[in-house]
Design a protein around this motif. Structure first.
Motif, PDB file in Angstrom:
ATOM      1  N   GLN A 205       0.760  -0.948   0.169  1.00 36.17           N
ATOM      2  CA  GLN A 205      -0.298   0.291  -0.042  1.00 36.17           C
ATOM      3  C   GLN A 205       1.147   1.325   0.461  1.00 36.17           C
ATOM      4  O   GLN A 205      -0.022   2.528  -1.304  1.00 36.17           O
ATOM      5  CB  GLN A 205      -0.861   0.004   1.193  1.00 36.17           C
ATOM      6  N   ALA A 206       1.972   1.388   0.447  1.00 38.86           N
ATOM      7  CA  ALA A 206       2.720   2.718   0.496  1.00 38.86           C
ATOM      8  C   ALA A 206       3.468   2.758  -1.199  1.00 38.86           C
ATOM      9  O   ALA A 206       3.698   3.559  -0.676  1.00 38.86           O
ATOM     10  CB  ALA A 206       4.553   1.962   1.927  1.00 38.86           C
ATOM     11  N   ARG A 207       4.033   1.945  -1.075  1.00 37.34           N
ATOM     12  CA  ARG A 207       4.412   1.766  -2.206  1.00 37.34           C
ATOM     13  C   ARG A 207       3.349   2.317  -3.931  1.00 37.34           C
ATOM     14  O   ARG A 207       3.714   2.645  -4.379  1.00 37.34           O
ATOM     15  CB  ARG A 207       5.139   0.264  -2.986  1.00 37.34           C
ATOM     16  N   TRP A 208       2.438   1.193  -3.169  1.00 38.18           N
ATOM     17  CA  TRP A 208       0.780   1.826  -4.236  1.00 38.18           C
ATOM     18  C   TRP A 208       1.279   3.287  -3.955  1.00 38.18           C
ATOM     19  O   TRP A 208       0.558   3.797  -5.860  1.00 38.18           O
ATOM     20  CB  TRP A 208      -0.211   1.543  -3.713  1.00 38.18           C
ATOM     21  N   VAL A 209       0.933   3.946  -3.330  1.00 37.74           N
ATOM     22  CA  VAL A 209       0.706   5.158  -2.931  1.00 37.74           C
ATOM     23  C   VAL A 209       1.445   6.470  -3.521  1.00 37.74           C
ATOM     24  O   VAL A 209       1.175   7.181  -3.328  1.00 37.74           O
ATOM     25  CB  VAL A 209      -0.385   5.595  -1.719  1.00 37.74           C
ATOM     26  N   GLY A 210       2.650   5.942  -3.805  1.00 35.07           N
ATOM     27  CA  GLY A 210       4.061   6.730  -3.718  1.00 35.07           C
ATOM     28  C   GLY A 210       4.952   7.053  -2.330  1.00 35.07           C
ATOM     29  O   GLY A 210       5.420   7.874  -2.468  1.00 35.07           O
ATOM     30  N   ASP A 211       4.146   6.369  -1.131  1.00 33.83           N
ATOM     31  CA  ASP A 211       4.855   7.435  -0.356  1.00 33.83           C
ATOM     32  C   ASP A 211       6.451   6.017   0.005  1.00 33.83           C
ATOM     33  O   ASP A 211       7.016   6.722   1.138  1.00 33.83           O
ATOM     34  CB  ASP A 211       4.095   6.291   1.343  1.00 33.83           C
ATOM     35  N   ARG A 212       6.661   5.087  -0.645  1.00 38.53           N
ATOM     36  CA  ARG A 212       7.747   4.361   0.001  1.00 38.53           C
ATOM     37  C   ARG A 212       7.984   3.463  -1.754  1.00 38.53           C
ATOM     38  O   ARG A 212       7.177   3.828  -2.633  1.00 38.53           O
ATOM     39  CB  ARG A 212       7.857   3.338   0.735  1.00 38.53           C
ATOM     40  N   GLN A 213       9.598   4.255  -1.997  1.00 38.74           N
ATOM     41  CA  GLN A 213       9.798   3.432  -3.269  1.00 38.74           C
ATOM     42  C   GLN A 213       9.594   2.088  -3.723  1.00 38.74           C
ATOM     43  O   GLN A 213      10.176   1.664  -2.704  1.00 38.74           O
ATOM     44  CB  GLN A 213      11.666   3.639  -3.242  1.00 38.74           C
ATOM     45  N   TRP A 214       9.214   1.705  -4.283  1.00 41.22           N
ATOM     46  CA  TRP A 214       9.504   0.134  -4.965  1.00 41.22           C
ATOM     47  C   TRP A 214      11.115  -0.116  -5.074  1.00 41.22           C
ATOM     48  O   TRP A 214      11.815   0.471  -5.772  1.00 41.22           O
ATOM     49  CB  TRP A 214       8.440  -0.423  -6.679  1.00 41.22           C
ATOM     50  N   GLN A 215      10.820  -1.443  -4.304  1.00 39.19           N
ATOM     51  CA  GLN A 215      12.687  -2.161  -4.974  1.00 39.19           C
ATOM     52  C   GLN A 215      13.159  -2.663  -6.210  1.00 39.19           C
ATOM     53  O   GLN A 215      11.530  -3.154  -6.191  1.00 39.19           O
ATOM     54  CB  GLN A 215      13.059  -2.567  -3.443  1.00 39.19           C
ATOM     55  N   LEU A 216      13.539  -2.803  -6.349  1.00 37.37           N
ATOM     56  CA  LEU A 216      14.059  -3.550  -7.419  1.00 37.37           C
ATOM     57  C   LEU A 216      13.381  -5.087  -7.737  1.00 37.37           C
ATOM     58  O   LEU A 216      13.100  -5.232  -8.803  1.00 37.37           O
ATOM     59  CB  LEU A 216      15.783  -3.502  -8.393  1.00 37.37           C
ATOM     60  N   GLU A 217      14.390  -5.465  -6.604  1.00 37.91           N
ATOM     61  CA  GLU A 217      14.335  -6.695  -6.715  1.00 37.91           C
ATOM     62  C   GLU A 217      12.384  -7.314  -6.153  1.00 37.91           C
ATOM     63  O   GLU A 217      11.597  -8.123  -7.384  1.00 37.91           O
ATOM     64  CB  GLU A 217      14.268  -7.397  -5.151  1.00 37.91           C
ATOM     65  N   ASP A 218      11.449  -6.103  -5.816  1.00 42.99           N
ATOM     66  CA  ASP A 218      10.401  -6.185  -6.340  1.00 42.99           C
ATOM     67  C   ASP A 218       9.213  -6.124  -7.387  1.00 42.99           C
ATOM     68  O   ASP A 218       8.919  -6.757  -8.070  1.00 42.99           O
ATOM     69  CB  ASP A 218       9.386  -5.309  -4.929  1.00 42.99           C
ATOM     70  N   LEU A 219      10.142  -5.358  -8.156  1.00 43.45           N
ATOM     71  CA  LEU A 219       9.629  -4.732  -9.449  1.00 43.45           C
ATOM     72  C   LEU A 219      10.397  -5.499 -10.020  1.00 43.45           C
ATOM     73  O   LEU A 219       9.400  -5.956 -11.292  1.00 43.45           O
ATOM     74  CB  LEU A 219      10.191  -3.625 -10.208  1.00 43.45           C
ATOM     75  N   GLU A 220      11.045  -6.591 -10.095  1.00 46.19           N
ATOM     76  CA  GLU A 220      10.860  -8.095 -10.710  1.00 46.19           C
ATOM     77  C   GLU A 220       9.767  -8.567 -10.917  1.00 46.19           C
ATOM     78  O   GLU A 220       9.428  -9.180 -11.668  1.00 46.19           O
ATOM     79  CB  GLU A 220      12.781  -8.730 -11.001  1.00 46.19           C
ATOM     80  N   ARG A 221       9.702  -8.770  -9.460  1.00 46.57           N
ATOM     81  CA  ARG A 221       8.376  -9.961  -8.826  1.00 46.57           C
ATOM     82  C   ARG A 221       6.954  -9.214  -9.972  1.00 46.57           C
ATOM     83  O   ARG A 221       6.265 -10.099  -9.953  1.00 46.57           O
ATOM     84  CB  ARG A 221       7.948 -10.087  -7.803  1.00 46.57           C
ATOM     85  N   VAL A 222       6.954  -8.227  -9.831  1.00 51.55           N
ATOM     86  CA  VAL A 222       5.743  -7.625 -10.805  1.00 51.55           C
ATOM     87  C   VAL A 222       5.556  -7.465 -11.989  1.00 51.55           C
ATOM     88  O   VAL A 222       4.276  -7.723 -12.322  1.00 51.55           O
ATOM     89  CB  VAL A 222       5.888  -5.640  -9.353  1.00 51.55           C
TER      90      VAL A 222
END
Length: 91
Positions: free
Chosen positions: A49-66
């Motif tokens: 949720q924090a990444r979804w709304v831009g409060d926290r940055q997506w990590q590269l490893e998470d972006l690979e999974r997404v």
């Protein structure tokens, strides 16, 4: 002669705002909410949720999974799209 640039008609946004908007848009196209995406990725709902709304940055490893879940390349999530083009699914 100096080079002139066209005036920007939309507000500039950071790379991380772009990534968050692209994840939301792709999730909406595939029927995911922040909660369902978190479940699918095995991540904590509040972290997504924090990444979804831009409060926290997506990590590269998470972006690979997404990107893998969305059957796309991680770089596709970095590409800018105009502000009005990303639907906002509710959760």
């Amino acid at each position: 002669m100096g080079m002139q640039t066209a005036p920007m008609t939309t507000r500039s946004r950071s790379l991380w705002e772009t990534v968050a908007a692209n994840v939301r848009a792709e999730a909406a196209r595939r029927g995911y909410t922040a909660s369902s995406l978190a479940r699918e990725l095995g991540m904590n709902r509040s972290a997504v949720q924090a990444r979804w709304v831009g409060d926290r940055q997506w990590q590269l490893e998470d972006l690979e999974r997404v990107a893998s879940l969305f059957v796309m390349e991680p770089a596709d999530l970095l590409a800018w799209a105009p502000w009005g083009s990303n639907p906002q699914p509710t959760d």
